[in-house]
Design a protein around this motif. Structure first.
Motif, mmCIF file in Angstrom:
data_model
loop_
_atom_site.group_PDB
_atom_site.id
_atom_site.type_symbol
_atom_site.label_atom_id
_atom_site.label_comp_id
_atom_site.label_asym_id
_atom_site.label_seq_id
_atom_site.Cartn_x
_atom_site.Cartn_y
_atom_site.Cartn_z
ATOM 1 N N SER A 167 -3.577 0.592 -3.075
ATOM 2 C CA SER A 167 -2.868 -0.685 -2.997
ATOM 3 C C SER A 167 -2.299 -0.948 -4.389
ATOM 4 O O SER A 167 -3.045 -0.957 -5.365
ATOM 5 C CB SER A 167 -3.838 -1.812 -2.607
ATOM 6 O OG SER A 167 -4.068 -1.801 -1.227
ATOM 7 N N LYS A 222 -7.819 -8.980 -8.056
ATOM 8 C CA LYS A 222 -7.080 -7.723 -8.198
ATOM 9 C C LYS A 222 -5.865 -7.705 -7.281
ATOM 10 O O LYS A 222 -4.808 -7.204 -7.647
ATOM 11 C CB LYS A 222 -7.989 -6.547 -7.845
ATOM 12 C CG LYS A 222 -9.034 -6.246 -8.901
ATOM 13 C CD LYS A 222 -9.649 -4.888 -8.634
ATOM 14 C CE LYS A 222 -10.387 -4.396 -9.870
ATOM 15 N NZ LYS A 222 -10.603 -2.949 -9.844
ATOM 16 N N ALA A 223 -6.024 -8.248 -6.076
ATOM 17 C CA ALA A 223 -4.937 -8.188 -5.086
ATOM 18 C C ALA A 223 -3.698 -8.940 -5.560
ATOM 19 O O ALA A 223 -2.582 -8.554 -5.255
ATOM 20 C CB ALA A 223 -5.417 -8.733 -3.745
ATOM 21 N N LYS A 230 0.844 -1.179 0.000
ATOM 22 C CA LYS A 230 0.000 0.000 0.000
ATOM 23 C C LYS A 230 0.886 1.237 0.000
ATOM 24 O O LYS A 230 1.897 1.272 0.712
ATOM 25 C CB LYS A 230 -0.846 -0.055 1.272
ATOM 26 C CG LYS A 230 -1.727 1.110 1.541
ATOM 27 C CD LYS A 230 -2.442 0.882 2.856
ATOM 28 C CE LYS A 230 -2.319 2.132 3.689
ATOM 29 N NZ LYS A 230 -3.568 2.532 4.305
ATOM 30 N N PHE A 233 -6.469 -8.578 1.839
ATOM 31 C CA PHE A 233 -6.199 -9.842 1.138
ATOM 32 C C PHE A 233 -4.710 -10.165 1.099
ATOM 33 O O PHE A 233 -4.295 -11.304 1.296
ATOM 34 C CB PHE A 233 -6.743 -9.780 -0.297
ATOM 35 C CG PHE A 233 -8.125 -10.353 -0.425
ATOM 36 C CD1 PHE A 233 -8.347 -11.706 -0.176
ATOM 37 C CD2 PHE A 233 -9.195 -9.567 -0.779
ATOM 38 C CE1 PHE A 233 -9.618 -12.255 -0.278
ATOM 39 C CE2 PHE A 233 -10.478 -10.103 -0.876
ATOM 40 C CZ PHE A 233 -10.689 -11.443 -0.634
ATOM 41 N N ARG A 234 -3.927 -9.144 0.859
ATOM 42 C CA ARG A 234 -2.478 -9.384 0.783
ATOM 43 C C ARG A 234 -1.903 -9.729 2.153
ATOM 44 O O ARG A 234 -0.982 -10.546 2.254
ATOM 45 C CB ARG A 234 -1.801 -8.139 0.191
ATOM 46 C CG ARG A 234 -2.117 -7.983 -1.301
ATOM 47 C CD ARG A 234 -1.696 -6.630 -1.824
ATOM 48 N NE ARG A 234 -1.713 -6.582 -3.283
ATOM 49 C CZ ARG A 234 -1.415 -5.488 -3.983
ATOM 50 N NH1 ARG A 234 -1.094 -4.362 -3.359
ATOM 51 N NH2 ARG A 234 -1.422 -5.524 -5.299
ATOM 52 N N ILE A 243 -8.073 -4.883 -0.673
ATOM 53 C CA ILE A 243 -6.917 -5.510 -1.325
ATOM 54 C C ILE A 243 -5.757 -5.627 -0.326
ATOM 55 O O ILE A 243 -5.084 -6.653 -0.243
ATOM 56 C CB ILE A 243 -6.501 -4.704 -2.580
ATOM 57 C CG1 ILE A 243 -7.562 -4.892 -3.675
ATOM 58 C CG2 ILE A 243 -5.120 -5.119 -3.084
ATOM 59 C CD1 ILE A 243 -7.350 -4.056 -4.918
ATOM 60 N N SER A 275 -4.030 -3.101 -9.433
ATOM 61 C CA SER A 275 -4.919 -4.223 -9.781
ATOM 62 C C SER A 275 -4.549 -4.855 -11.124
ATOM 63 O O SER A 275 -5.427 -5.184 -11.919
ATOM 64 C CB SER A 275 -6.380 -3.769 -9.829
ATOM 65 O OG SER A 275 -6.749 -3.183 -8.631
#
Lengths: 413, 302
Positions: A284, B49-50, A243, B20-21, B17, A272
């Motif tokens: 992210s 997506k993650a 992030k 999830f990571r 996301i 993404s």
């Protein structure tokens, strides 16, 4: 439409639950079946046909005891904004919950009972707001109906609170006279308080400027995990997922990998799975680097020209969150974003009285809900910034390695 | 407004996301509990997506009560194939037989309670240390206090009084052997957020979320799909109606709503105007007691 996270601070007696109920109810975010359930439960008929406070009393254990034991999250939205409320109990023993709820908040509503004025609890909530650097403070003077909507009483509270704000260095403070029970100045301007020329509370929440709350100046990024599909079509793919904690990263930026200090360049950025020229907080993303460097979870990628601190000895403000007191000399895990290192609390300098800001000697260990100034030694260097400049890299937790519980919140100095 | 600005859906997405990571990095054997409903479909989308362009690094696990909508099952298989995910299906039917469990009797006999057994058996069978679920905090009071990383003991139980404080975005997933963590990456989303995101991302959904004609039984004001899993008596009113589903659970405990909403826009307009929460409207199992969810969570249910 954007997002505002706020925390409400106050005890049941201040009308906090009623205020939250009122916000949800008047902004039409309570649905028919929830209302019916409320009507069934409403026993306190003085509170009107429905007791709005019941909306926020979640668990049966709490309802039985008539207290709130934990932070609860509420959601509502208006056409302008989505709101996430962290509803934290305000009693003396719940500093832990307030800090938890406040840690993600852009704004805090501090409830003051018009009959009581600024009291010890008001100071405590304000001190926590200042410790955690919550950007916006709204002082809601509640129960104005019980003081005949007196402007003098309201003004005196303002004068008292201004002194608290000055001592604590709180910058963006707004005041508002309300009655949560009657709905005065919650969604619509109150006709009972004609002398107040500000906005009603909901409008204030909708309009408070939050763009400045995100730091776009100092690029900070920590690797959460390395994405290496290792399939035939993605054989050489190696991306660092994480992030953007603060700042902006652009393709071609010269960066340093910390704590190793190796310098390289950003070769590709993805969001993404889609390539981007630049990425920014709080996205992210996945970062690719020009050179093959040994990088793993917890490593930082920062701009070569704007680097955080790297150290093994840390000065911290520590809030103890566990029933079991801090054992000086015990080893803990310190989690700093995705980096987990062993740590030992070396020296506890003083205890901070969260009601008065006084520094007190530490005579009998550090117990639940106590805030202290301490030094911590970590087994491998931490890449961080002072909490006062970048919250995302200046905050950490301690984990008890035997119970696995989160036992302390740390604000790095 | 600056160009470096995320709107609320982008902020929620970024947060999910991130979660999830963290799961992939902190746990040895995570699993995504896939129900076939819109929330778990959204989870799969976020997980893709993650970890893009890689594949989702954990299996999708479906606890099949045997009372599912056929449309949801077909969709499940199609989605798993499309994202190239490992799909694990475990049937409540088998647990009932092997463990000699007693099934609920009655008109709308539900296997909702029993699926907890199958879930816990499956967790043990594979040694899952993290189970990812699509629960949202806006759904129900007991959920409003649950953490994003929620530690369960070896009986799968949730203890609301012993939750770990969750500060900033620091998620502590450390557990003892035998414990596991339930993780809820879309905790902060509301029903409407999910729908708006589905529209924005053009996520496909099973057809039963949109208006269709169906034979339903009218029971205490709720519309229950006619299926082999419920008992129909002569005195029952069975009618043909144009309906859709707001949530997709078992055919025995999920009610349809009358609706002509056949597109995502229609559905979103309807929800925006709706004055009843999705659980209140369509979950028969929650109507039993006020504290129904709290009890089920304590017993290892999601």
């Amino acid at each position: 439409m954007d997002l505002l996270r706020f925390i409400t601070a106050g005890s049941v007696d201040d009308g906090k639950s009623t205020l939250i109920g009122r916000l949800l109810y008047d902004s039409k975010n309570i649905l028919v079946d929830q209302l019916e359930a409320l009507e069934k439960q409403t026993k306190n008929k003085d509170a009107g046909p429905i007791d709005l406070a019941l909306l926020t009393d979640g668990l049966r254990a709490e309802r039985e005891q008539g207290i709130t034991i934990d932070v609860a999250y509420r959601y509502f939205s208006t056409p302008k904004r989505k709101f996430i409320i962290a509803d934290a109990p305000g009693h003396v023993q719940y500093t832990r919950n307030m800090i938890t709820g406040a840690s993600n908040a852009n704004l805090i509503i501090i409830l003051v009972d018009a009959r009581q004025g600024v009291v010890e609890q008001t100071r405590r909530h304000s001190i926590i707001a200042s410790l955690l650097k919550i950007p916006h403070v709204v002082v809601a003077v509640n129960k104005m109906d019980l003081v005949e909507y007196s402007q003098d009483i309201y003004n005196n509270i303002l004068i008292d609170y201004a002194e608290v704000a000055r001592q604590l260095g709180l910058k963006d403070v707004t005041y508002i006279p309300i009655s949560a029970l009657n709905g005065d100045n919650i969604v619509d301007k109150s006709v009972s308080i004609p002398w107040y020329d500000g906005k009603p509370l909901l409008e204030m929440l909708e309009e408070v400027e939050t763009d400045q709350d995100i730091n776009l100046e100092d690029p900070r990024f920590q690797v959460q995990l390395v994405i290496r599909p290792q399939t035939s079509d993605l054989h050489d793919y190696r991306g660092y997922a994480g992030k953007v904690i603060s700042g902006i990263y652009r393709k071609g930026d010269k960066v340093a990998v910390l704590p190793s200090g190796i310098e390289t360049e950003i070769s590709k950025l993805e969001v993404s799975g889609v390539e981007a020229e630049e990425v920014f907080a709080p996205q992210s993303v996945t970062i690719h680097l020009k050179d093959d460097i040994d990088i793993s979870r917890g490593d930082s990628i920062v701009s070569v020209n704007n680097q955080p601190r790297v150290a093994n000895e840390l000065d911290v403000v520590l809030c103890w969150l566990d029933e079991k007191p801090l054992q000086p000399g015990n080893k803990y895990y310190l989690q700093h974003n995705s980096r987990l290192v062993r740590a030992v609390v070396r020296n506890v300098e003083y205890k901070l009285d969260v009601n008065t800001l006084q520094q007190l000697p530490v005579d009998s260990g550090v117990k639940l809900n106590e805030v202290v100034k301490a030094t911590i030694k970590v087994a491998s260097p931490l890449v961080y910034d002072p909490y006062s400049s970048i919250q995302g890299t200046g905050s950490a937790i301690l984990i008890d390695e035997t119970s696995n519980n989160t036992v302390a919140a740390l604000l790095l100095q | 407004m600056s160009k470096h600005h995320l709107d609320y859906l982008e902020q929620l997405e970024a947060e999910s996301i991130f979660i999830f990571r963290e799961i992939a990095a902190q746990f040895e054997k995570p699993a995504l509990l896939f129900s076939g409903g819109k929330d778990s479909i959204t989870l799969v989308h976020l997980a893709r997506k993650a970890f893009a362009p890689g594949k989702i690094p954990f299996p999708l696990v479906h606890i099949d009560t045997g009372h599912n909508f056929p449309e949801a099952l077909a969709f499940r298989d199609q989605l798993a194939a499309e994202v190239n995910a490992n799909l694990v299906v475990r049937k409540v039917e088998d647990t009932i037989r092997e463990r000699k469990l007693t099934e609920q009797k009655g008109k709308f006999a539900s296997r909702n309670w029993l699926q907890t057994y199958t879930l816990l058996d499956t967790i043990e069978e594979f040694g899952f240390d993290a189970c990812i679920g699509g629960a949202r905090r806006d759904e129900e009071k007991a959920r409003a206090k649950e953490r994003i990383f929620s530690v369960r003991d070896e009986f799968g139980q949730w203890n609301p009084k012993l939750q770990r404080p969750e500060l900033w975005n620091l998620y502590n997933g450390r557990i003892h052997k035998g414990e596991n963590v339930r993780v809820f990456p879309i905790s902060n989303w509301t029903e409407l957020d999910i729908w708006n995101y589905i529209r924005k991302e053009k996520i496909e959904l099973p057809s039963i979320y949109f208006a269709h004609d169906r034979e339903v039984l009218v029971h205490e004001g709720q519309l229950i799909a006619i299926s082999e899993f419920i008992q129909i008596e002569d005195t029952d009113t069975v009618v043909n109606k144009t309906v859709r589903y707001r949530t997709v659970g078992d055919m025995t405990c999920t009610a349809a709503v009358e609706s002509s909403a056949s597109t995502l826009d229609d559905v979103i307009n309807e929800i925006t105007a709706a004055r009843i929460s999705e659980r209140g409207e369509t979950r028969i199992d929650d109507r039993v007691t006020e504290a129904a969810m709290e009890d089920r969570k304590k017993n290892g249910y999601f």
